[in-house]
Structures are given as structure tokens and as C-alpha cells.
Design a protein around this motif. Structure first.
Motif, short mmCIF file in Angstrom:
data_model
loop_
_atom_site.label_atom_id
_atom_site.label_comp_id
_atom_site.label_asym_id
_atom_site.label_seq_id
_atom_site.Cartn_x
_atom_site.Cartn_y
_atom_site.Cartn_z
N TYR A 31 -20.51 73.06 -17.84
CA TYR A 31 -19.21 73.13 -18.35
C TYR A 31 -18.47 73.22 -16.96
CZ TYR A 31 -14.82 75.01 -20.23
OH TYR A 31 -13.44 75.37 -20.58
N TRP A 32 -17.17 72.42 -16.98
CA TRP A 32 -16.32 72.57 -16.01
C TRP A 32 -15.03 72.74 -16.61
CZ3 TRP A 32 -20.28 69.26 -16.36
CH2 TRP A 32 -21.02 69.15 -15.24
N ASP A 33 -14.28 73.64 -15.94
CA ASP A 33 -12.79 73.95 -16.27
C ASP A 33 -12.01 74.14 -15.03
OD1 ASP A 33 -10.71 74.49 -18.16
OD2 ASP A 33 -10.81 76.53 -17.46
N THR A 34 -10.91 73.24 -14.81
CA THR A 34 -9.87 73.53 -13.88
C THR A 34 -8.61 73.70 -14.34
OG1 THR A 34 -9.06 72.41 -11.81
CG2 THR A 34 -9.66 71.04 -13.45
N GLU A 35 -7.67 74.62 -13.67
CA GLU A 35 -6.49 74.69 -14.00
C GLU A 35 -5.35 74.30 -12.83
OE1 GLU A 35 -3.59 78.23 -15.44
OE2 GLU A 35 -5.48 78.23 -16.13
N ASN A 36 -4.27 73.55 -12.92
CA ASN A 36 -3.51 73.46 -11.83
C ASN A 36 -2.69 74.34 -11.73
OD1 ASN A 36 -5.23 71.11 -11.43
ND2 ASN A 36 -3.71 69.66 -12.26
N VAL A 37 -1.80 74.21 -10.68
CA VAL A 37 -0.74 75.19 -10.35
C VAL A 37 0.26 75.03 -11.27
CG1 VAL A 37 1.18 76.07 -8.50
CG2 VAL A 37 -1.16 75.51 -8.02
N ASP A 38 0.53 73.79 -11.92
CA ASP A 38 1.64 73.52 -13.06
C ASP A 38 1.33 73.80 -14.16
OD1 ASP A 38 0.03 71.54 -13.62
OD2 ASP A 38 1.19 69.96 -13.05
N GLY A 39 0.09 74.63 -14.52
CA GLY A 39 -0.25 75.02 -15.82
C GLY A 39 -1.04 73.70 -16.50
N ASP A 40 -1.26 72.67 -16.02
CA ASP A 40 -2.11 71.68 -16.73
C ASP A 40 -3.61 71.87 -16.48
OD1 ASP A 40 -2.74 69.46 -17.96
OD2 ASP A 40 -2.97 68.19 -16.22
N SER A 41 -4.27 71.97 -17.52
CA SER A 41 -5.81 72.37 -17.36
C SER A 41 -6.73 71.14 -18.06
CB SER A 41 -6.09 73.62 -18.24
OG SER A 41 -6.00 73.46 -19.37
N LYS A 42 -7.96 71.09 -17.54
CA LYS A 42 -9.08 70.11 -17.92
C LYS A 42 -10.13 70.65 -18.08
CE LYS A 42 -6.19 66.51 -15.83
NZ LYS A 42 -5.95 65.28 -14.75
N ASP A 43 -11.15 70.28 -18.91
CA ASP A 43 -12.23 70.63 -18.90
C ASP A 43 -13.33 69.51 -19.29
OD1 ASP A 43 -11.92 70.05 -21.53
OD2 ASP A 43 -12.35 72.10 -22.32
N ALA A 44 -14.74 69.83 -19.11
CA ALA A 44 -15.75 68.62 -19.21
C ALA A 44 -17.03 69.44 -19.56
CB ALA A 44 -15.89 68.01 -18.05
N ASN A 45 -17.75 68.68 -20.54
CA ASN A 45 -19.02 69.23 -20.76
C ASN A 45 -19.98 68.01 -20.58
OD1 ASN A 45 -18.27 71.69 -22.45
ND2 ASN A 45 -16.79 70.47 -23.49
N ARG A 46 -21.18 68.60 -20.42
CA ARG A 46 -22.20 67.62 -20.03
C ARG A 46 -23.63 68.34 -20.44
NH1 ARG A 46 -23.04 65.56 -14.17
NH2 ARG A 46 -20.86 64.71 -14.83
N ILE A 47 -24.38 67.27 -20.89
CA ILE A 47 -25.88 67.73 -21.26
C ILE A 47 -26.98 66.77 -20.77
CG2 ILE A 47 -27.58 67.96 -23.31
CD1 ILE A 47 -25.45 68.97 -25.07
N MET A 48 -27.72 67.30 -19.93
CA MET A 48 -28.75 66.40 -19.21
C MET A 48 -30.06 66.64 -19.62
SD MET A 48 -26.87 66.81 -15.61
CE MET A 48 -25.96 68.47 -16.22
N PHE A 49 -31.05 65.67 -19.66
CA PHE A 49 -32.20 65.89 -20.11
C PHE A 49 -33.06 65.23 -18.94
CE2 PHE A 49 -30.05 65.32 -23.83
CZ PHE A 49 -30.48 66.36 -24.75
N ALA A 50 -34.32 65.84 -18.78
CA ALA A 50 -35.27 65.13 -17.70
C ALA A 50 -36.73 65.67 -18.29
CB ALA A 50 -35.00 66.17 -16.37
#
Length: 55
Positions: A31-50
């Protein structure tokens, strides 16, 4: 800079197991989450198998 990142967060969880002799399997969630100085935010999810088989 409107796109300057203020905060970043990452979380990784993984699990590995050996269901049968010489075989290892794994799954990982990221899980990744980032927030910019201007308040905009984005996130991402990933599932990996091996899978690994040892001869």
C-alpha cells in the motif's frame, strides 16, 4: 511547487509457506499513500504472488 510531496507512506505485508516438499509459495500486499503540499493525495494497492520449486 504545487506538486511537491509533503508525506509518503508505504506498508508491505507478506506471507510465505511451503505447501509441499521443495515448493515455496508467497503472497505480498503493498500500500502506498502520498500527499502533496497543496493537499492533493493519491494512493495505490498491489497484490503480488510468487512460487518457487527447488530441484
Amino acid at each position: 511547487m504545487a506538486n511537491a510531496q509533503q508525506t509518503n507512506q508505504n506498508v508491505f505485508l507478506n506471507y510465505q509457506w511451503t505447501p509441499v516438499k521443495n515448493t515455496m509459495m508467497g503472497v505480498e500486499y503493498g500500500y502506498w499513500d502520498t500527499e502533496n503540499v497543496d493537499g492533493d493525495s493519491k494512493d495505490a494497492n498491489r497484490i503480488m504472488f510468487a512460487a518457487q520449486y527447488n530441484f
